[in-house]
Scaffold this motif. Structure first.
Motif, PDB file in Angstrom:
ATOM      1  N   ALA A 123      -5.712  -8.354 -10.599  1.00 24.67           N
ATOM      2  CA  ALA A 123      -5.834  -9.640  -9.903  1.00 24.67           C
ATOM      3  C   ALA A 123      -7.136 -10.363 -10.239  1.00 24.67           C
ATOM      4  O   ALA A 123      -7.360 -11.476  -9.763  1.00 24.67           O
ATOM      5  N   GLY A 124      -7.980  -9.741 -11.030  1.00 26.43           N
ATOM      6  CA  GLY A 124      -9.248 -10.376 -11.404  1.00 26.43           C
ATOM      7  C   GLY A 124     -10.259 -10.427 -10.284  1.00 26.43           C
ATOM      8  O   GLY A 124     -11.083 -11.339 -10.218  1.00 26.43           O
ATOM      9  N   LEU A 146      -3.899 -11.087  -3.137  1.00 26.15           N
ATOM     10  CA  LEU A 146      -2.933 -10.758  -4.181  1.00 26.15           C
ATOM     11  C   LEU A 146      -3.131  -9.313  -4.635  1.00 26.15           C
ATOM     12  O   LEU A 146      -2.153  -8.564  -4.806  1.00 26.15           O
ATOM     13  N   ALA A 147      -4.386  -8.903  -4.819  1.00 21.30           N
ATOM     14  CA  ALA A 147      -4.675  -7.527  -5.227  1.00 21.30           C
ATOM     15  C   ALA A 147      -4.160  -6.529  -4.190  1.00 21.30           C
ATOM     16  O   ALA A 147      -3.595  -5.487  -4.534  1.00 21.30           O
ATOM     17  N   ARG A 148      -4.356  -6.847  -2.923  1.00 25.17           N
ATOM     18  CA  ARG A 148      -3.869  -5.959  -1.859  1.00 25.17           C
ATOM     19  C   ARG A 148      -2.349  -5.820  -1.926  1.00 25.17           C
ATOM     20  O   ARG A 148      -1.810  -4.712  -1.753  1.00 25.17           O
ATOM     21  N   ALA A 149      -1.657  -6.920  -2.190  1.00 25.01           N
ATOM     22  CA  ALA A 149      -0.196  -6.861  -2.315  1.00 25.01           C
ATOM     23  C   ALA A 149       0.213  -6.041  -3.536  1.00 25.01           C
ATOM     24  O   ALA A 149       1.170  -5.263  -3.480  1.00 25.01           O
ATOM     25  N   LEU A 150      -0.506  -6.183  -4.636  1.00 24.87           N
ATOM     26  CA  LEU A 150      -0.195  -5.409  -5.838  1.00 24.87           C
ATOM     27  C   LEU A 150      -0.374  -3.917  -5.584  1.00 24.87           C
ATOM     28  O   LEU A 150       0.375  -3.093  -6.119  1.00 24.87           O
ATOM     29  N   ALA A 151      -1.375  -3.579  -4.769  1.00 23.10           N
ATOM     30  CA  ALA A 151      -1.623  -2.168  -4.456  1.00 23.10           C
ATOM     31  C   ALA A 151      -0.447  -1.536  -3.716  1.00 23.10           C
ATOM     32  O   ALA A 151      -0.294  -0.311  -3.729  1.00 23.10           O
ATOM     33  N   GLN A 152       0.380  -2.351  -3.071  1.00 20.94           N
ATOM     34  CA  GLN A 152       1.568  -1.824  -2.392  1.00 20.94           C
ATOM     35  C   GLN A 152       2.626  -1.337  -3.377  1.00 20.94           C
ATOM     36  O   GLN A 152       3.555  -0.636  -2.978  1.00 20.94           O
ATOM     37  N   ASP A 153       2.481  -1.747  -4.651  1.00 18.86           N
ATOM     38  CA  ASP A 153       3.457  -1.373  -5.677  1.00 18.86           C
ATOM     39  C   ASP A 153       4.853  -1.838  -5.289  1.00 18.86           C
ATOM     40  O   ASP A 153       5.818  -1.061  -5.275  1.00 18.86           O
ATOM     41  N   PRO A 154       5.007  -3.152  -4.984  1.00 19.43           N
ATOM     42  CA  PRO A 154       6.281  -3.634  -4.444  1.00 19.43           C
ATOM     43  C   PRO A 154       7.325  -3.869  -5.521  1.00 19.43           C
ATOM     44  O   PRO A 154       7.011  -4.098  -6.694  1.00 19.43           O
TER      45      PRO A 154
END
Length: 256
Positions: A123-124, A146-154
């Protein structure tokens, strides 16, 4: 994923009216429409934040029937004005995205930390890892969420105005992240105000007006003057981008 007759009303006023669409798997679907069209409300219904009528089917399962924790293992939602955690660093905030994948009493594993680190970099947001969330600008916070959402691996990612508060380079960087996700099979649905941004980046678009679907389909079929002009109340000319052939839209106020 299929949105099956999603509806939501407040005090007798219909906000989302029987939305029935199927965002393509592994593609970016843009939710378009004027202010008040129901874009954000629709995303919140899909995420289970709002409770209305209808269902959200993914591989035969109604995501809205799942417990919140179970749903968070497959679906992540980045709201436009997500709350800023008090007294937390950027790295700690992103690590929260791993919470749905651990046991209720389990701590974070090395794998969780690796996922969070990947999300920060993707997410930069890695340059701000040690900063407190309350010190970030609106655009910086957007990248961290956005990074937090990516960490969910959705498998499904919902974005409400993901380019809001971002400069042009940051907008392009964010859309590049989304492109990488869709290439990996993630289904992304994003509410967008900028029609030209949708024309340049989306594979599929859904046009809403007063909570109803006016049109849904490939960009070239929906982003046409005869479709857009009655919804936005403007004149529209569609040009062709010289490099990729995608539509470029020019708008003029409709004479009174």
């Amino acid at each position: 994923m299929h949105l099956d007759r999603l509806s939501w009303s407040v005090d007798g006023r219909v906000i989302v009216d029987g939305v029935d669409v199927t965002p393509p798997t592994g593609a970016l679907t843009g939710l378009l429409g004027p202010n008040g069209a129901g874009k954000s409300s629709l995303l919140r219904l899909v995420a289970g934040v709002l409770h209305g009528a209808g269902a959200v089917h993914l591989d035969g399962t109604d995501l809205l029937a799942l417990r919140r924790r179970e749903r968070a293992r497959v679906l992540a939602f980045v709201e436009q004005d997500g709350g800023v955690p008090e007294s937390m660093t950027v790295a700690e905030t992103v690590l929260l995205g791993r919470t749905p994948h651990g046991g209720l009493l389990a701590g974070m594993s090395d794998d969780d930390r690796d996922h969070a680190e990947w999300a920060l970099v993707t997410a930069g947001a890695e340059a701000w890892r040690d900063r407190m969330m309350t010190t970030l600008s609106g655009g910086e916070r957007q990248r961290v969420h956005l990074a937090r959402a990516l960490a969910q691996d959705p498998r499904v990612l919902l974005l409400d105005e993901p380019t809001n508060h971002l400069d042009v380079r940051a907008q392009l960087d964010t859309l590049a992240v989304v492109a990488d996700l869709t290439a990996a099979g993630v289904t992304v649905v994003a509410a967008l105000h900028d029609v030209n941004l949708a024309a340049a980046s989306c594979e599929h678009v859904v046009l809403l007006d007063h909570g109803r679907v006016v049109a849904a389909g490939p960009v070239s079929e929906v982003l046409r003057p005869e479709v857009l002009e009655p919804v936005y109340g403007v004149r529209c000319t569609v040009l062709e981008h010289p490099r990729d052939g995608r539509p470029v839209l020019v708008f003029d106020r409709t004479p009174r």
